[in-house]
Design a protein around this motif. Structure first.
Motif, PDB file in Angstrom:
ATOM      1  N   GLU A  52      -9.942  24.243 -18.823  1.00 15.32           N
ATOM      2  CA  GLU A  52     -10.831  24.107 -17.673  1.00 15.32           C
ATOM      3  C   GLU A  52     -10.669  22.675 -17.172  1.00 15.32           C
ATOM      4  OE1 GLU A  52     -13.204  25.446 -14.870  1.00 15.32           O
ATOM      5  OE2 GLU A  52     -12.675  26.723 -16.572  1.00 15.32           O
ATOM      6  N   ALA A  64     -19.603  22.870 -18.172  1.00 12.91           N
ATOM      7  CA  ALA A  64     -18.157  23.037 -18.082  1.00 12.91           C
ATOM      8  C   ALA A  64     -17.615  23.765 -19.310  1.00 12.91           C
ATOM      9  CB  ALA A  64     -17.469  21.678 -17.930  1.00 12.91           C
ATOM     10  N   ALA A  68     -15.738  27.420 -19.686  1.00 16.37           N
ATOM     11  CA  ALA A  68     -14.490  27.610 -20.430  1.00 16.37           C
ATOM     12  C   ALA A  68     -14.669  28.665 -21.513  1.00 16.37           C
ATOM     13  CB  ALA A  68     -14.037  26.283 -21.037  1.00 16.37           C
ATOM     14  N   CYS A  79     -12.099  21.531 -22.060  1.00 10.15           N
ATOM     15  CA  CYS A  79     -12.299  21.007 -20.719  1.00 10.15           C
ATOM     16  C   CYS A  79     -11.588  19.662 -20.656  1.00 10.15           C
ATOM     17  CB  CYS A  79     -13.787  20.841 -20.411  1.00 10.15           C
ATOM     18  SG  CYS A  79     -14.093  20.210 -18.749  1.00 10.15           S
ATOM     19  N   HIS A  81     -11.081  16.527 -18.257  1.00 13.72           N
ATOM     20  CA  HIS A  81     -11.836  16.014 -17.116  1.00 13.72           C
ATOM     21  C   HIS A  81     -11.662  14.519 -16.948  1.00 13.72           C
ATOM     22  CE1 HIS A  81     -14.963  14.623 -20.020  1.00 13.72           C
ATOM     23  NE2 HIS A  81     -14.547  15.685 -20.691  1.00 13.72           N
TER      24      HIS A  81
END
Length: 117
Positions: A52, A64, A68, A79, A81
């Motif tokens: 993700e 988040a 996922a 995730c 990010h």
């Protein structure tokens, strides 16, 4: 106003390119052409992970990871990010990280034993 769909696509392309810099075969999954729930970025070598991708200044990391987890099927949810002008970070559940670490430690100790033979 920033188009969130365009921003998300830009983040996914950037992440795929960053993974390519590390030698992975990665590409953005085009969600508007793919199925809902597909990973944002796919990578041949990291096929056991559901990636993700998020690029926001105030990430709700739990939300988040929930996304996922809901989309990951039988893969390990992660995730990846970042904030503007900051490095990419990876978030995963502790249990998954421990499992991955134990596998890596096992591979390392097996390699050490092979070299000692």
């Amino acid at each position: 106003m920033v188009n969130s769909r365009a921003k998300g696509a830009r983040a996914e392309r950037e992440l795929a390119n960053k993974l390519k810099e590390f030698g992975f075969q990665a590409h953005r999954t085009q969600q508007f052409c793919g199925k809902a729930g597909d990973a944002d970025v796919t990578c041949t070598e990291l096929a056991s992970y559901h990636i993700e991708c998020k690029m926001v200044e105030a990430l709700n990391v739990h939300k988040a990871m929930e996304q996922a987890l809901n989309d990951c099927k039988d893969k390990t949810p992660i995730c990846i990010h970042r904030k503007n002008n900051k490095p990419w970070l990876v978030t995963m559940f502790l249990e998954d990280w421990v499992s991955m670490s134990k596998q890596n430690l096992g591979a390392t100790s097996n390699q050490t034993k092979d070299h000692q033979s």
